[in-house]
Scaffold this motif. Sequence first.
Motif, PDB file in Angstrom:
ATOM      1  N   ASP A  57      47.442 -12.389  -9.801  1.00 21.66           N
ATOM      2  CA  ASP A  57      45.861 -11.672 -10.298  1.00 21.66           C
ATOM      3  C   ASP A  57      45.258  -9.997 -10.446  1.00 21.66           C
ATOM      4  N   ILE A  58      45.768  -9.995  -8.165  1.00 27.27           N
ATOM      5  CA  ILE A  58      45.170  -8.847  -7.682  1.00 27.27           C
ATOM      6  C   ILE A  58      46.029  -8.020  -8.289  1.00 27.27           C
ATOM      7  N   LYS A  59      47.239  -8.145  -7.797  1.00 26.36           N
ATOM      8  CA  LYS A  59      48.163  -6.783  -7.952  1.00 26.36           C
ATOM      9  C   LYS A  59      48.323  -6.929  -9.225  1.00 26.36           C
ATOM     10  N   HIS A  60      48.218  -7.520 -10.538  1.00 22.69           N
ATOM     11  CA  HIS A  60      48.206  -6.534 -12.241  1.00 22.69           C
ATOM     12  C   HIS A  60      46.725  -6.327 -12.019  1.00 22.69           C
ATOM     13  N   ALA A  61      45.742  -6.024 -11.467  1.00 23.51           N
ATOM     14  CA  ALA A  61      44.472  -5.579 -12.063  1.00 23.51           C
ATOM     15  C   ALA A  61      44.403  -4.435 -12.022  1.00 23.51           C
ATOM     16  N   TYR A  62      44.845  -4.886 -10.890  1.00 18.41           N
ATOM     17  CA  TYR A  62      45.327  -2.975 -10.127  1.00 18.41           C
ATOM     18  C   TYR A  62      46.357  -2.335 -10.471  1.00 18.41           C
ATOM     19  N   ARG A  63      47.367  -2.669 -10.568  1.00 20.42           N
ATOM     20  CA  ARG A  63      48.408  -2.098 -11.773  1.00 20.42           C
ATOM     21  C   ARG A  63      48.441  -0.748 -12.832  1.00 20.42           C
ATOM     22  N   LYS A  64      47.080  -2.502 -13.261  1.00 20.12           N
ATOM     23  CA  LYS A  64      46.267  -1.809 -15.100  1.00 20.12           C
ATOM     24  C   LYS A  64      45.563  -0.663 -14.685  1.00 20.12           C
TER      25      LYS A  64
ATOM     26  N   GLY B 289      37.843  -6.534 -10.674  1.00 14.91           N
ATOM     27  CA  GLY B 289      37.310  -6.665 -12.073  1.00 14.91           C
ATOM     28  C   GLY B 289      38.552  -8.524 -12.303  1.00 14.91           C
ATOM     29  N   VAL B 290      38.197  -8.523 -10.923  1.00 12.15           N
ATOM     30  CA  VAL B 290      38.370 -10.311 -11.020  1.00 12.15           C
ATOM     31  C   VAL B 290      37.752 -11.191 -10.557  1.00 12.15           C
ATOM     32  N   GLU B 291      37.780 -11.967 -10.242  1.00 11.35           N
ATOM     33  CA  GLU B 291      37.242 -13.061 -10.262  1.00 11.35           C
ATOM     34  C   GLU B 291      37.713 -13.034  -8.403  1.00 11.35           C
ATOM     35  N   ARG B 292      36.405 -14.101  -7.515  1.00  8.30           N
ATOM     36  CA  ARG B 292      36.721 -14.294  -6.504  1.00  8.30           C
ATOM     37  C   ARG B 292      37.512 -15.188  -5.783  1.00  8.30           C
TER      38      ARG B 292
ATOM     39  N   PHE C  12      26.826  -1.779   0.236  1.00 12.66           N
ATOM     40  CA  PHE C  12      27.841  -2.378  -0.193  1.00 12.66           C
ATOM     41  C   PHE C  12      28.735  -2.432  -1.298  1.00 12.66           C
ATOM     42  N   LYS C  13      29.906  -2.689  -1.049  1.00 12.12           N
ATOM     43  CA  LYS C  13      31.114  -2.514  -1.886  1.00 12.12           C
ATOM     44  C   LYS C  13      31.920  -3.915  -2.146  1.00 12.12           C
ATOM     45  N   ASP C  14      31.255  -4.180  -3.556  1.00 10.07           N
ATOM     46  CA  ASP C  14      32.291  -5.429  -4.661  1.00 10.07           C
ATOM     47  C   ASP C  14      33.691  -5.053  -4.790  1.00 10.07           C
ATOM     48  N   TYR C  15      34.485  -5.559  -3.853  1.00 14.88           N
ATOM     49  CA  TYR C  15      35.779  -5.307  -4.007  1.00 14.88           C
ATOM     50  C   TYR C  15      36.640  -5.630  -5.871  1.00 14.88           C
ATOM     51  N   TYR C  16      35.970  -7.204  -5.532  1.00 15.10           N
ATOM     52  CA  TYR C  16      36.377  -7.736  -6.586  1.00 15.10           C
ATOM     53  C   TYR C  16      35.568  -7.172  -8.013  1.00 15.10           C
TER      54      TYR C  16
ATOM     55  N   ALA D  75      38.575 -11.675   5.976  1.00 16.46           N
ATOM     56  CA  ALA D  75      37.496 -11.497   6.579  1.00 16.46           C
ATOM     57  C   ALA D  75      36.161 -10.379   5.826  1.00 16.46           C
ATOM     58  N   TYR D  76      36.850 -10.121   4.484  1.00 15.96           N
ATOM     59  CA  TYR D  76      35.739  -9.811   3.780  1.00 15.96           C
ATOM     60  C   TYR D  76      35.150 -10.544   2.897  1.00 15.96           C
ATOM     61  N   ASP D  77      35.933 -12.117   2.721  1.00 18.44           N
ATOM     62  CA  ASP D  77      34.602 -13.119   2.416  1.00 18.44           C
ATOM     63  C   ASP D  77      34.649 -13.617   2.872  1.00 18.44           C
ATOM     64  N   GLN D  78      34.113 -13.698   4.187  1.00 18.13           N
ATOM     65  CA  GLN D  78      33.275 -14.372   5.227  1.00 18.13           C
ATOM     66  C   GLN D  78      31.819 -13.404   4.786  1.00 18.13           C
ATOM     67  N   MET D  79      31.701 -12.296   4.212  1.00 20.97           N
ATOM     68  CA  MET D  79      30.179 -11.551   3.642  1.00 20.97           C
ATOM     69  C   MET D  79      29.988 -12.836   2.767  1.00 20.97           C
ATOM     70  N   GLY D  80      31.111 -13.273   2.213  1.00 18.99           N
ATOM     71  CA  GLY D  80      29.772 -14.490   1.570  1.00 18.99           C
ATOM     72  C   GLY D  80      29.856 -13.819  -0.129  1.00 18.99           C
ATOM     73  N   SER D  81      28.846 -14.571  -0.810  1.00 20.95           N
ATOM     74  CA  SER D  81      28.889 -13.827  -2.137  1.00 20.95           C
ATOM     75  C   SER D  81      27.672 -13.325  -3.011  1.00 20.95           C
ATOM     76  N   SER D  82      26.804 -13.562  -1.663  1.00 16.12           N
ATOM     77  CA  SER D  82      25.240 -13.365  -1.952  1.00 16.12           C
ATOM     78  C   SER D  82      25.066 -11.774  -1.996  1.00 16.12           C
ATOM     79  N   TRP D  83      25.699 -10.452  -0.883  1.00 17.33           N
ATOM     80  CA  TRP D  83      25.404  -9.475  -0.840  1.00 17.33           C
ATOM     81  C   TRP D  83      26.336  -8.759  -3.078  1.00 17.33           C
ATOM     82  N   LYS D  84      25.624  -7.707  -3.323  1.00 11.95           N
ATOM     83  CA  LYS D  84      25.805  -6.908  -4.713  1.00 11.95           C
ATOM     84  C   LYS D  84      26.047  -6.311  -4.114  1.00 11.95           C
TER      85      LYS D  84
END
Length: 314
Positions: free
Chosen positions: A20-27, A11-14, A3-7, A64-73
Amino acid sequence: MKFKDYYQTLGVERSATQDDIKHAYRKLARKYHPDVSKEADAETRFKDIGEAYAVLKDPEKRVAYDQMGSSWKAGQDFQPPPGWDAGFEFSGREAGPGDAAEFSDFFETLFGRQGWGAQPHRASMHAQGQDHHAKVMIDLHDAYRGAKRSISLRMPVLDAQGRVATHERTLDVSIPKGVRAGQHLRLAGQGGPGLGEGPAGDLYLEIDFNPHSNFRADGRDVYLDLPVAPWEAALGASVSTPTPEGPVQLTIPPDSAAGRQLRLKGRGIPGTPPGDLYVVLKIALPPADSEAKREAYRAMAQAFDFNPRTHLKG
């Protein structure tokens, strides 16, 4: 597959906004770009960052990715459950090739090789709305009889704060008799709104079957694993056998081996022609849970000159 945790990768919260996502990616992209970074794993990190951004920047992929839920690491063994993306409504899901070829097996498992590309923009004052797509799960029995079902769909949208939310709607749908897994049902005018006086797009529902405890479908053909006793397989028998249309008496021929397929012609999913129902024999051994039953097994061993491993080479 892991499993890949894209958040975590970005380095961002769900709960992060799209900004926020755009700024984190650019950095991170500047930090790990292979042309400038001195990090030993810069190229790998740069690809991971790009893949994470490709998902999280797109509200449709993100929800769709969030459908997986936060239980996966991150790093856990992962296999998406059947129908994990059912009930989500997307625009442009059938579009041409995207950049998924540069991404991981994890990405491809969720989004396919084409990556759910967006439909081309129609530059006109009056244009038809985008076609939308959604997967819906039905019971196998619906394909045999046809049915009317109310389905709930969730469409990804951005709220006023730039966070991903979902808009829900319910539609009454007629499931035609004979529908197959993978088939698309077209609901005219139920897609995205048109531009100006242009008509609305269409909604395409991709059909899939809910897992069934007995049956599995392959095209129009249906398969059933049928347990039989050793003496039924050896001597032959007539046994009551379930089918999606009700039980039938099935003749087990003598000397039937495990794995033998018995074909019930025309008892698969209806169509022109209809599919077949294949009954796959599985030998079920009675438990040796008493001395009398163990003695019966010993007598069987004495009665037969039988070694099931003679075909093995070693």
